[in-house]
Enzyme design. Structure first.
Site, PDB file in Angstrom:
ATOM      1  CB  ILE A   1      -1.041   0.012   1.397  1.00 53.09           C
ATOM      2  CG1 ILE A   1      -1.942  -1.095   0.958  1.00 53.09           C
ATOM      3  CG2 ILE A   1      -1.556   1.390   1.202  1.00 53.09           C
ATOM      4  CD1 ILE A   1      -2.848  -1.356   2.194  1.00 53.09           C
TER       5      ILE A   1
ATOM      6  CE1 TYR B   1      -2.590  -6.116  10.757  1.00 51.03           C
ATOM      7  CE2 TYR B   1      -4.952  -6.833  10.497  1.00 51.03           C
ATOM      8  CZ  TYR B   1      -3.766  -6.076  10.202  1.00 51.03           C
ATOM      9  OH  TYR B   1      -3.862  -5.316   9.036  1.00 51.03           O
TER      10      TYR B   1
HETATM   11  P1  NDP Z   1       2.891  -4.828   3.243  1.00 48.98           P
HETATM   12  O1  NDP Z   1       3.451  -5.864   4.120  1.00 48.98           O
HETATM   13  O2  NDP Z   1       2.936  -4.836   1.980  1.00 48.98           O
HETATM   14  O3  NDP Z   1       3.537  -3.558   3.808  1.00 48.98           O
HETATM   15  C1  NDP Z   1       3.942  -3.277   4.838  1.00 48.98           C
HETATM   16  C2  NDP Z   1       5.584  -2.540   5.146  1.00 48.98           C
HETATM   17  O4  NDP Z   1       5.841  -2.052   6.382  1.00 48.98           O
HETATM   18  C3  NDP Z   1       6.702  -3.604   4.427  1.00 48.98           C
HETATM   19  O5  NDP Z   1       7.288  -2.842   3.584  1.00 48.98           O
HETATM   20  C4  NDP Z   1       7.113  -3.887   5.985  1.00 48.98           C
HETATM   21  O6  NDP Z   1       8.374  -4.195   5.790  1.00 48.98           O
HETATM   22  C5  NDP Z   1       7.172  -2.449   6.557  1.00 48.98           C
HETATM   23  N1  NDP Z   1       7.557  -2.699   8.059  1.00 48.98           N
HETATM   24  C6  NDP Z   1       7.321  -3.765   8.756  1.00 48.98           C
HETATM   25  N2  NDP Z   1       7.922  -3.463  10.025  1.00 48.98           N
HETATM   26  C7  NDP Z   1       8.542  -2.318   9.877  1.00 48.98           C
HETATM   27  C8  NDP Z   1       9.221  -1.782  10.851  1.00 48.98           C
HETATM   28  N3  NDP Z   1       9.596  -1.961  12.157  1.00 48.98           N
HETATM   29  N4  NDP Z   1       9.697  -0.342  10.605  1.00 48.98           N
HETATM   30  C9  NDP Z   1       9.587  -0.063   9.238  1.00 48.98           C
HETATM   31  N5  NDP Z   1       8.923  -0.461   8.437  1.00 48.98           N
HETATM   32  C10 NDP Z   1       8.200  -1.775   8.677  1.00 48.98           C
HETATM   33  O7  NDP Z   1       1.593  -4.699   3.806  1.00 48.98           O
HETATM   34  P2  NDP Z   1       0.215  -3.660   3.240  1.00 48.98           P
HETATM   35  O8  NDP Z   1       0.867  -2.650   2.533  1.00 48.98           O
HETATM   36  O9  NDP Z   1      -0.704  -4.423   2.868  1.00 48.98           O
HETATM   37  O10 NDP Z   1      -0.238  -2.786   4.859  1.00 48.98           O
HETATM   38  C11 NDP Z   1       0.157  -1.585   4.847  1.00 48.98           C
HETATM   39  C12 NDP Z   1      -0.904  -1.064   6.163  1.00 48.98           C
HETATM   40  O11 NDP Z   1      -2.150  -1.381   5.625  1.00 48.98           O
HETATM   41  C13 NDP Z   1      -0.475  -2.016   7.329  1.00 48.98           C
HETATM   42  O12 NDP Z   1      -0.482  -1.208   8.527  1.00 48.98           O
HETATM   43  C14 NDP Z   1      -1.624  -3.126   7.256  1.00 48.98           C
HETATM   44  O13 NDP Z   1      -1.800  -3.311   8.567  1.00 48.98           O
HETATM   45  C15 NDP Z   1      -2.824  -2.271   6.892  1.00 48.98           C
HETATM   46  N6  NDP Z   1      -3.914  -3.032   6.174  1.00 48.98           N
HETATM   47  C16 NDP Z   1      -3.567  -3.764   5.190  1.00 48.98           C
HETATM   48  C17 NDP Z   1      -4.678  -4.674   4.774  1.00 48.98           C
HETATM   49  C18 NDP Z   1      -4.720  -5.466   3.543  1.00 48.98           C
HETATM   50  O14 NDP Z   1      -5.399  -6.396   3.054  1.00 48.98           O
HETATM   51  N7  NDP Z   1      -3.615  -5.526   2.974  1.00 48.98           N
HETATM   52  C19 NDP Z   1      -5.995  -4.877   5.263  1.00 48.98           C
HETATM   53  C20 NDP Z   1      -6.116  -3.974   6.379  1.00 48.98           C
HETATM   54  C21 NDP Z   1      -4.978  -3.073   6.891  1.00 48.98           C
HETATM   55  P3  NDP Z   1       8.862  -6.119   5.649  1.00 48.98           P
HETATM   56  O15 NDP Z   1       8.194  -6.487   4.194  1.00 48.98           O
HETATM   57  O16 NDP Z   1      10.134  -6.119   5.822  1.00 48.98           O
HETATM   58  O17 NDP Z   1       7.868  -6.470   6.616  1.00 48.98           O
END
Ligand code: NDP
Length: 254
Positions: free
Chosen positions: A20, A149
Protein backbone atom coordinates in the site's frame (compact mmCIF):
# COMPACT_ATOMS: atom_id res chain seq x y z
CA UNK A 1 -6.27 26.19 -8.64
CA UNK A 2 -3.13 24.18 -9.38
CA UNK A 3 -3.47 20.71 -10.85
CA UNK A 4 -0.88 19.64 -8.27
CA UNK A 5 -2.68 20.47 -5.01
CA UNK A 6 0.08 19.10 -2.76
CA UNK A 7 2.85 21.18 -4.30
CA UNK A 8 5.48 22.24 -1.72
CA UNK A 9 4.08 19.85 0.90
CA UNK A 10 6.44 17.36 2.52
CA UNK A 11 4.97 13.88 3.05
CA UNK A 12 6.46 11.05 5.11
CA UNK A 13 5.13 7.53 4.48
CA UNK A 14 6.12 4.68 6.82
CA UNK A 15 5.86 1.25 5.23
CA UNK A 16 6.59 3.34 2.14
CA UNK A 17 8.09 0.49 0.09
CA UNK A 18 5.35 -2.01 1.01
CA UNK A 19 2.26 -2.89 -1.03
CA UNK A 20 0.00 0.00 0.00
CA UNK A 21 2.85 2.40 0.90
CA UNK A 22 4.37 2.25 -2.60
CA UNK A 23 1.05 3.31 -4.16
CA UNK A 24 0.63 6.10 -1.58
CA UNK A 25 4.11 7.48 -2.31
CA UNK A 26 3.45 7.46 -6.06
CA UNK A 27 0.06 9.19 -5.66
CA UNK A 28 1.27 11.93 -3.29
CA UNK A 29 4.26 12.54 -5.57
CA UNK A 30 1.95 12.88 -8.57
CA UNK A 31 -0.08 15.46 -6.65
CA UNK A 32 3.07 17.55 -6.19
CA UNK A 33 4.28 16.58 -2.71
CA UNK A 34 7.91 15.96 -1.88
CA UNK A 35 7.69 12.36 -0.68
CA UNK A 36 9.95 10.45 1.68
CA UNK A 37 9.41 6.70 1.80
CA UNK A 38 10.35 5.26 5.19
CA UNK A 39 10.73 1.52 5.54
CA UNK A 40 13.10 -1.16 6.72
CA UNK A 41 13.22 -2.41 3.09
CA UNK A 42 14.88 -0.31 0.38
CA UNK A 43 12.76 0.45 -2.70
CA UNK A 44 12.93 -2.11 -5.51
CA UNK A 45 13.44 0.50 -8.22
CA UNK A 46 15.02 3.93 -8.49
CA UNK A 47 12.88 6.77 -7.18
CA UNK A 48 11.91 9.77 -9.33
CA UNK A 49 13.07 13.29 -8.57
CA UNK A 50 11.10 14.65 -5.62
CA UNK A 51 10.94 11.30 -3.86
CA UNK A 52 13.57 9.74 -1.64
CA UNK A 53 14.04 6.84 0.77
CA UNK A 54 15.25 6.87 4.36
CA UNK A 55 15.71 3.51 6.11
CA UNK A 56 13.59 3.33 9.23
CA UNK A 57 12.67 0.81 11.89
CA UNK A 58 9.51 2.30 13.42
CA UNK A 59 10.04 0.31 16.64
CA UNK A 60 13.42 1.94 17.38
CA UNK A 61 13.56 5.36 19.01
CA UNK A 62 17.13 5.86 17.74
CA UNK A 63 16.10 5.03 14.19
CA UNK A 64 13.13 7.45 14.33
CA UNK A 65 15.35 10.18 15.82
CA UNK A 66 17.94 9.74 13.04
CA UNK A 67 15.19 9.96 10.40
CA UNK A 68 13.75 13.13 11.95
CA UNK A 69 17.21 14.74 12.06
CA UNK A 70 17.67 13.97 8.36
CA UNK A 71 14.24 15.40 7.42
CA UNK A 72 14.76 18.49 9.58
CA UNK A 73 18.16 19.17 7.98
CA UNK A 74 17.00 18.58 4.40
CA UNK A 75 13.30 19.47 4.21
CA UNK A 76 12.84 21.50 7.41
CA UNK A 77 9.13 20.71 7.77
CA UNK A 78 6.55 17.95 7.53
CA UNK A 79 2.98 18.53 6.27
CA UNK A 80 1.70 14.97 5.85
CA UNK A 81 2.51 11.81 7.81
CA UNK A 82 1.14 8.43 6.75
CA UNK A 83 1.73 5.64 9.30
CA UNK A 84 1.35 2.59 7.04
CA UNK A 85 4.10 0.28 8.38
CA UNK A 86 2.53 -2.84 9.77
CA UNK A 87 2.88 -6.57 10.26
CA UNK A 88 0.38 -9.38 10.69
CA UNK A 89 0.62 -12.52 12.82
CA UNK A 90 -1.91 -15.22 11.92
CA UNK A 91 -2.60 -16.95 15.22
CA UNK A 92 -5.08 -17.34 18.05
CA UNK A 93 -3.97 -15.98 21.43
CA UNK A 94 -3.11 -19.51 22.60
CA UNK A 95 -0.64 -19.95 19.77
CA UNK A 96 0.80 -16.44 20.06
CA UNK A 97 3.99 -16.17 22.14
CA UNK A 98 4.58 -13.15 24.34
CA UNK A 99 7.47 -12.25 22.05
CA UNK A 100 5.15 -12.21 19.01
CA UNK A 101 2.52 -10.22 20.91
CA UNK A 102 5.12 -7.61 21.89
CA UNK A 103 6.55 -7.49 18.37
CA UNK A 104 3.25 -6.79 16.63
CA UNK A 105 2.35 -4.13 19.20
CA UNK A 106 5.82 -2.62 18.75
CA UNK A 107 5.37 -2.22 14.98
CA UNK A 108 1.66 -1.45 14.61
CA UNK A 109 1.00 0.61 17.75
CA UNK A 110 4.30 1.81 19.23
CA UNK A 111 5.58 2.61 15.73
CA UNK A 112 2.56 4.85 15.07
CA UNK A 113 3.04 6.50 18.47
CA UNK A 114 6.80 7.05 18.11
CA UNK A 115 6.86 8.42 14.57
CA UNK A 116 3.84 10.70 15.17
CA UNK A 117 5.27 12.01 18.44
CA UNK A 118 8.59 12.93 16.85
CA UNK A 119 7.06 14.39 13.69
CA UNK A 120 4.77 16.81 15.57
CA UNK A 121 7.41 19.53 16.15
CA UNK A 122 8.21 19.60 12.40
CA UNK A 123 4.50 19.69 11.55
CA UNK A 124 3.85 22.60 13.90
CA UNK A 125 6.35 24.70 11.95
CA UNK A 126 3.92 25.09 9.05
CA UNK A 127 0.86 25.71 11.27
CA UNK A 128 -1.06 22.77 9.81
CA UNK A 129 -0.76 19.06 9.19
CA UNK A 130 -2.48 15.81 8.35
CA UNK A 131 -1.63 12.49 10.00
CA UNK A 132 -3.14 9.35 8.50
CA UNK A 133 -2.86 6.16 10.54
CA UNK A 134 -3.58 2.64 9.38
CA UNK A 135 -6.24 0.80 11.31
CA UNK A 136 -8.22 -2.02 9.76
CA UNK A 137 -11.73 -3.36 9.53
CA UNK A 138 -10.15 -5.97 11.87
CA UNK A 139 -10.16 -3.25 14.52
CA UNK A 140 -13.98 -3.43 14.50
CA UNK A 141 -14.71 -7.08 13.74
CA UNK A 142 -12.43 -10.13 13.78
CA UNK A 143 -11.02 -12.45 11.18
CA UNK A 144 -10.24 -15.86 12.70
CA UNK A 145 -6.62 -16.48 13.78
CA UNK A 146 -5.62 -12.81 13.83
CA UNK A 147 -6.10 -12.09 17.54
CA UNK A 148 -3.04 -9.94 18.23
CA UNK A 149 -3.40 -8.12 14.90
CA UNK A 150 -7.04 -7.25 15.67
CA UNK A 151 -5.98 -5.95 19.10
CA UNK A 152 -3.30 -3.69 17.58
CA UNK A 153 -5.72 -2.20 15.08
CA UNK A 154 -8.29 -1.48 17.80
CA UNK A 155 -5.50 0.33 19.67
CA UNK A 156 -4.63 2.39 16.56
CA UNK A 157 -8.29 3.42 16.25
CA UNK A 158 -8.36 4.66 19.85
CA UNK A 159 -4.99 6.40 19.47
CA UNK A 160 -6.23 8.15 16.32
CA UNK A 161 -9.20 9.68 18.13
CA UNK A 162 -7.02 10.74 21.07
CA UNK A 163 -4.42 12.38 18.81
CA UNK A 164 -7.14 14.20 16.87
CA UNK A 165 -8.55 15.65 20.11
CA UNK A 166 -5.14 16.73 21.41
CA UNK A 167 -3.76 18.26 18.21
CA UNK A 168 -6.88 19.58 16.47
CA UNK A 169 -6.44 22.96 18.20
CA UNK A 170 -3.07 23.37 16.43
CA UNK A 171 -4.69 22.60 13.07
CA UNK A 172 -3.25 19.10 12.90
CA UNK A 173 -5.89 16.65 11.67
CA UNK A 174 -5.60 12.96 12.52
CA UNK A 175 -7.58 10.21 10.79
CA UNK A 176 -7.28 6.45 10.31
CA UNK A 177 -7.97 4.45 7.19
CA UNK A 178 -9.42 1.02 7.98
CA UNK A 179 -9.04 -1.12 4.87
CA UNK A 180 -10.77 -4.41 4.20
CA UNK A 181 -9.04 -6.87 1.85
CA UNK A 182 -6.41 -5.03 -0.19
CA UNK A 183 -4.38 -7.01 -2.70
CA UNK A 184 -0.81 -6.76 -1.34
CA UNK A 185 1.91 -9.14 -0.06
CA UNK A 186 0.20 -8.98 3.36
CA UNK A 187 -3.05 -10.32 1.89
CA UNK A 188 -1.18 -13.05 0.00
CA UNK A 189 0.46 -14.12 3.24
CA UNK A 190 -2.94 -14.13 4.99
CA UNK A 191 -4.28 -16.58 2.41
CA UNK A 192 -1.14 -18.74 2.66
CA UNK A 193 -0.38 -21.43 0.12
CA UNK A 194 -1.85 -24.66 1.46
CA UNK A 195 -5.15 -26.33 0.50
CA UNK A 196 -7.58 -24.97 -2.08
CA UNK A 197 -6.48 -21.34 -1.75
CA UNK A 198 -7.80 -20.26 -5.13
CA UNK A 199 -11.37 -21.32 -4.23
CA UNK A 200 -11.06 -19.54 -0.89
CA UNK A 201 -9.80 -16.34 -2.57
CA UNK A 202 -12.69 -16.44 -5.03
CA UNK A 203 -15.25 -17.03 -2.28
CA UNK A 204 -13.89 -14.16 -0.20
CA UNK A 205 -13.80 -11.87 -3.22
CA UNK A 206 -17.39 -12.70 -4.16
CA UNK A 207 -18.69 -11.82 -0.72
CA UNK A 208 -17.80 -8.16 -1.37
CA UNK A 209 -20.78 -6.10 -2.63
CA UNK A 210 -18.36 -4.32 -5.03
CA UNK A 211 -17.30 -7.77 -6.31
CA UNK A 212 -13.53 -7.42 -6.00
CA UNK A 213 -10.65 -6.92 -3.60
CA UNK A 214 -9.32 -3.43 -3.03
CA UNK A 215 -6.13 -2.28 -4.71
CA UNK A 216 -3.31 -0.19 -3.21
CA UNK A 217 -4.40 2.60 -5.59
CA UNK A 218 -7.90 2.56 -4.07
CA UNK A 219 -6.30 3.23 -0.69
CA UNK A 220 -3.93 5.87 -2.09
CA UNK A 221 -6.97 7.79 -3.38
CA UNK A 222 -8.41 8.13 0.13
CA UNK A 223 -4.99 9.01 1.57
CA UNK A 224 -4.68 11.74 -1.05
CA UNK A 225 -8.05 13.21 -0.08
CA UNK A 226 -7.35 13.09 3.66
CA UNK A 227 -3.91 14.63 3.14
CA UNK A 228 -5.17 17.64 1.21
CA UNK A 229 -7.16 20.80 1.84
CA UNK A 230 -10.42 19.32 0.52
CA UNK A 231 -10.51 17.32 3.78
CA UNK A 232 -9.85 20.37 5.96
CA UNK A 233 -12.80 19.63 8.28
CA UNK A 234 -12.17 15.86 8.51
CA UNK A 235 -10.50 14.73 11.73
CA UNK A 236 -10.71 12.03 14.38
CA UNK A 237 -12.50 9.57 12.12
CA UNK A 238 -12.02 5.92 11.16
CA UNK A 239 -12.56 5.65 7.40
CA UNK A 240 -13.54 2.11 6.49
CA UNK A 241 -12.54 1.24 2.91
CA UNK A 242 -13.77 -2.28 2.19
CA UNK A 243 -15.91 -2.40 -0.96
CA UNK A 244 -19.03 -2.58 1.20
CA UNK A 245 -17.91 -5.78 2.94
CA UNK A 246 -18.86 -4.78 6.48
CA UNK A 247 -22.04 -2.95 5.45
CA UNK A 248 -23.95 -6.16 4.78
CA UNK A 249 -25.78 -8.56 7.05
CA UNK A 250 -23.55 -11.65 6.93
CA UNK A 251 -26.34 -14.21 7.42
CA UNK A 252 -27.94 -13.13 4.12
CA UNK A 253 -24.98 -14.92 2.48
CA UNK A 254 -25.85 -18.28 4.08
P1 NDP B 1 2.95 -4.82 3.36
O1 NDP B 1 3.43 -5.98 4.16
O2 NDP B 1 2.91 -4.92 1.89
O3 NDP B 1 3.74 -3.48 3.74
C1 NDP B 1 4.05 -3.14 5.06
C2 NDP B 1 5.41 -2.50 5.07
O4 NDP B 1 5.77 -2.14 6.42
C3 NDP B 1 6.49 -3.48 4.58
O5 NDP B 1 7.35 -2.86 3.65
C4 NDP B 1 7.19 -3.84 5.86
O6 NDP B 1 8.51 -4.27 5.70
C5 NDP B 1 7.12 -2.53 6.61
N1 NDP B 1 7.48 -2.71 8.01
C6 NDP B 1 7.20 -3.76 8.82
N2 NDP B 1 7.78 -3.59 10.02
C7 NDP B 1 8.45 -2.41 9.97
C8 NDP B 1 9.26 -1.70 10.90
N3 NDP B 1 9.52 -2.19 12.12
N4 NDP B 1 9.77 -0.51 10.52
C9 NDP B 1 9.53 -0.02 9.27
N5 NDP B 1 8.81 -0.66 8.35
C10 NDP B 1 8.26 -1.86 8.69
O7 NDP B 1 1.49 -4.52 3.93
P2 NDP B 1 0.33 -3.59 3.32
O8 NDP B 1 0.91 -2.59 2.41
O9 NDP B 1 -0.74 -4.48 2.87
O10 NDP B 1 -0.18 -2.89 4.67
C11 NDP B 1 -0.02 -1.49 4.94
C12 NDP B 1 -0.88 -1.16 6.16
O11 NDP B 1 -2.26 -1.42 5.86
C13 NDP B 1 -0.54 -2.01 7.39
O12 NDP B 1 -0.62 -1.21 8.56
C14 NDP B 1 -1.65 -3.05 7.40
O13 NDP B 1 -1.90 -3.55 8.70
C15 NDP B 1 -2.82 -2.23 6.87
N6 NDP B 1 -3.88 -3.06 6.32
C16 NDP B 1 -3.67 -3.84 5.21
C17 NDP B 1 -4.70 -4.64 4.69
C18 NDP B 1 -4.54 -5.50 3.49
O14 NDP B 1 -5.48 -6.23 3.15
N7 NDP B 1 -3.41 -5.48 2.80
C19 NDP B 1 -6.02 -4.65 5.36
C20 NDP B 1 -6.13 -3.79 6.50
C21 NDP B 1 -5.09 -3.02 6.95
P3 NDP B 1 8.77 -5.90 5.60
O15 NDP B 1 8.30 -6.28 4.23
O16 NDP B 1 10.23 -6.02 5.82
O17 NDP B 1 7.94 -6.53 6.71
Amino acid sequence: MTDRPLLNRVALVTGGTGGIGTAICARLHREGAKVIALDRDAPKSEMPEGMRYIPLDVTSEDSVKAMIADVEANEGQVDILVNAAGIEIEKTIEDTSLEEWNLIFAVNVTGTFLVSKMVLPLMRKTGAGSIINFGSYDGFIADPHLAAYCATKGAVHALTRAMACDHGPENIRVNAICPGYIDTPMLQSFFGDSGDIESLKTAVRDVHPIGRYGTPDDVAGLVNWLAGDEARYASGQLWVLDGGLTAQVQQMKL
